[in-house]
Design a protein around this motif. Structure first.
Motif, mmCIF file in Angstrom:
data_model
loop_
_atom_site.group_PDB
_atom_site.id
_atom_site.type_symbol
_atom_site.label_atom_id
_atom_site.label_comp_id
_atom_site.label_asym_id
_atom_site.label_seq_id
_atom_site.Cartn_x
_atom_site.Cartn_y
_atom_site.Cartn_z
ATOM 1 N N ARG A 31 0.808 -1.214 0.000
ATOM 2 C CA ARG A 31 0.000 0.000 0.000
ATOM 3 C C ARG A 31 0.844 1.267 0.000
ATOM 4 O O ARG A 31 0.286 2.359 -0.117
ATOM 5 N N TYR A 32 2.156 1.115 0.133
ATOM 6 C CA TYR A 32 3.007 2.297 0.204
ATOM 7 C C TYR A 32 4.258 2.101 -0.643
ATOM 8 O O TYR A 32 4.642 0.991 -0.965
ATOM 9 N N THR A 33 4.897 3.187 -0.961
ATOM 10 C CA THR A 33 6.124 3.143 -1.734
ATOM 11 C C THR A 33 7.312 2.782 -0.846
ATOM 12 O O THR A 33 7.443 3.281 0.276
ATOM 13 N N ILE A 34 8.158 1.914 -1.369
ATOM 14 C CA ILE A 34 9.405 1.540 -0.709
ATOM 15 C C ILE A 34 10.546 1.867 -1.664
ATOM 16 O O ILE A 34 10.417 1.640 -2.879
ATOM 17 N N ALA A 35 11.625 2.358 -1.139
ATOM 18 C CA ALA A 35 12.770 2.711 -1.974
ATOM 19 C C ALA A 35 14.057 2.190 -1.363
ATOM 20 O O ALA A 35 14.122 1.918 -0.166
ATOM 21 N N TRP A 36 15.066 2.061 -2.209
ATOM 22 C CA TRP A 36 16.414 1.703 -1.765
ATOM 23 C C TRP A 36 17.355 2.868 -2.077
ATOM 24 O O TRP A 36 17.286 3.462 -3.166
ATOM 25 N N PHE A 37 18.234 3.147 -1.121
ATOM 26 C CA PHE A 37 19.233 4.194 -1.286
ATOM 27 C C PHE A 37 20.618 3.625 -1.009
ATOM 28 O O PHE A 37 20.754 2.651 -0.265
ATOM 29 N N HIS A 38 21.609 4.246 -1.577
ATOM 30 C CA HIS A 38 22.992 3.792 -1.465
ATOM 31 C C HIS A 38 23.852 4.943 -0.966
ATOM 32 O O HIS A 38 23.802 6.048 -1.520
ATOM 33 N N ARG A 39 24.635 4.650 0.093
ATOM 34 C CA ARG A 39 25.608 5.626 0.557
ATOM 35 C C ARG A 39 26.991 5.032 0.353
ATOM 36 O O ARG A 39 27.406 4.123 1.085
ATOM 37 N N ALA A 40 27.695 5.553 -0.672
ATOM 38 C CA ALA A 40 29.060 5.104 -0.924
ATOM 39 C C ALA A 40 29.992 5.722 0.126
ATOM 40 O O ALA A 40 29.653 6.760 0.711
ATOM 41 N N PRO A 41 31.143 5.117 0.374
ATOM 42 C CA PRO A 41 32.088 5.674 1.362
ATOM 43 C C PRO A 41 32.421 7.125 1.068
ATOM 44 O O PRO A 41 32.826 7.465 -0.055
ATOM 45 N N GLY A 42 32.225 7.995 2.052
ATOM 46 C CA GLY A 42 32.559 9.400 1.901
ATOM 47 C C GLY A 42 31.591 10.212 1.069
ATOM 48 O O GLY A 42 31.864 11.385 0.770
ATOM 49 N N LYS A 43 30.451 9.627 0.717
ATOM 50 C CA LYS A 43 29.490 10.338 -0.132
ATOM 51 C C LYS A 43 28.120 10.375 0.518
ATOM 52 O O LYS A 43 27.880 9.729 1.536
ATOM 53 N N GLY A 44 27.234 11.127 -0.080
ATOM 54 C CA GLY A 44 25.877 11.232 0.427
ATOM 55 C C GLY A 44 25.013 10.079 -0.041
ATOM 56 O O GLY A 44 25.414 9.254 -0.866
ATOM 57 N N ARG A 45 23.818 10.026 0.483
ATOM 58 C CA ARG A 45 22.877 8.955 0.151
ATOM 59 C C ARG A 45 22.229 9.239 -1.197
ATOM 60 O O ARG A 45 21.699 10.324 -1.415
ATOM 61 N N GLU A 46 22.254 8.253 -2.094
ATOM 62 C CA GLU A 46 21.683 8.415 -3.433
ATOM 63 C C GLU A 46 20.608 7.366 -3.678
ATOM 64 O O GLU A 46 20.750 6.221 -3.263
ATOM 65 N N GLY A 47 19.565 7.780 -4.364
ATOM 66 C CA GLY A 47 18.481 6.863 -4.681
ATOM 67 C C GLY A 47 18.902 5.814 -5.691
ATOM 68 O O GLY A 47 19.583 6.133 -6.669
ATOM 69 N N TYR A 99 7.068 5.255 2.957
ATOM 70 C CA TYR A 99 6.094 6.332 3.188
ATOM 71 C C TYR A 99 6.444 7.560 2.373
ATOM 72 O O TYR A 99 6.841 8.596 2.890
ATOM 73 N N GLY A 100 6.339 7.423 1.101
ATOM 74 C CA GLY A 100 6.557 8.557 0.220
ATOM 75 C C GLY A 100 5.891 8.263 -1.098
ATOM 76 O O GLY A 100 4.941 7.489 -1.179
ATOM 77 N N PHE A 101 6.405 8.859 -2.133
ATOM 78 C CA PHE A 101 5.979 8.509 -3.476
ATOM 79 C C PHE A 101 7.228 8.069 -4.223
ATOM 80 O O PHE A 101 8.349 8.374 -3.812
ATOM 81 N N CYS A 102 7.026 7.349 -5.327
ATOM 82 C CA CYS A 102 8.160 6.707 -6.009
ATOM 83 C C CYS A 102 9.085 7.772 -6.574
ATOM 84 O O CYS A 102 8.881 8.308 -7.661
ATOM 85 N N SER A 103 10.103 8.063 -5.802
ATOM 86 C CA SER A 103 11.074 9.091 -6.138
ATOM 87 C C SER A 103 12.438 8.632 -5.669
ATOM 88 O O SER A 103 12.540 7.893 -4.680
ATOM 89 N N LEU A 104 13.485 9.074 -6.356
ATOM 90 C CA LEU A 104 14.837 8.717 -5.939
ATOM 91 C C LEU A 104 15.454 9.818 -5.075
ATOM 92 O O LEU A 104 16.671 9.831 -4.854
ATOM 93 N N SER A 105 14.607 10.697 -4.585
ATOM 94 C CA SER A 105 15.062 11.748 -3.675
ATOM 95 C C SER A 105 14.805 11.322 -2.236
ATOM 96 O O SER A 105 13.691 10.928 -1.888
ATOM 97 N N SER A 106 15.810 11.419 -1.399
ATOM 98 C CA SER A 106 15.668 10.976 -0.012
ATOM 99 C C SER A 106 14.659 11.800 0.757
ATOM 100 O O SER A 106 14.050 11.304 1.725
ATOM 101 N N SER A 107 14.424 13.032 0.330
ATOM 102 C CA SER A 107 13.481 13.892 1.044
ATOM 103 C C SER A 107 12.042 13.433 0.876
ATOM 104 O O SER A 107 11.146 13.930 1.559
ATOM 105 N N SER A 108 11.809 12.488 -0.022
ATOM 106 C CA SER A 108 10.448 12.014 -0.285
ATOM 107 C C SER A 108 9.971 11.000 0.740
ATOM 108 O O SER A 108 8.809 10.612 0.719
#
Length: 122
Positions: A31-47, A99-108
């Protein structure tokens, strides 16, 4: 209370595969959107990828298209990320979010798991 628990990370050689799992509680993944994010060493979290099971929508980062597949199992209330043809640059911590919408932005997204480490050796 919403909880997300990732598992399935580990050490793998380049070209290998891993399947990550995101087990959810406190809500149903279909019923809700699920996403995966990746944080590479020394970098920020990316969708990496997201899925909205209710309408079948998925999205992928360009860097993983053709190699990663996201899927959902409502019976197990779990979302998976099948990762094939892994590259050293895929190394990092992988988080699932909900709990967001299908987006690769972490703020979602409102809820996050603790992450699982993936290390790809060359």
């Amino acid at each position: 209370e919403v909880h997300l628990v990732e598992s399935g990370g580990g050490l793998v050689q380049a070209g290998g595969s891993l399947r990550l799992s995101c087990a959810a509680s406190g809500f149903t993944v279909d019923r809700y959107t699920i996403a995966w994010f990746h944080r590479a060493p020394g970098k920020g979290r990316e969708g990496v990828s997201c899925i909205t099971s209710s309408d079948g929508r998925t999205d992928y980062a360009d860097s993983v298209k053709g190699r990663f597949t996201i899927s959902s199992d409502s019976g197990k209330n779990t979302v998976y990320l099948q990762m094939n043809s892994l590259k050293p640059e895929d190394t990092g911590v992988y988080y699932c979010a909900a709990y967001g919408f299908c987006s690769l932005s972490s703020s979602s997204y409102s809820y996050w798991g603790q992450g699982t480490q993936v290390t790809v050796s060359s």
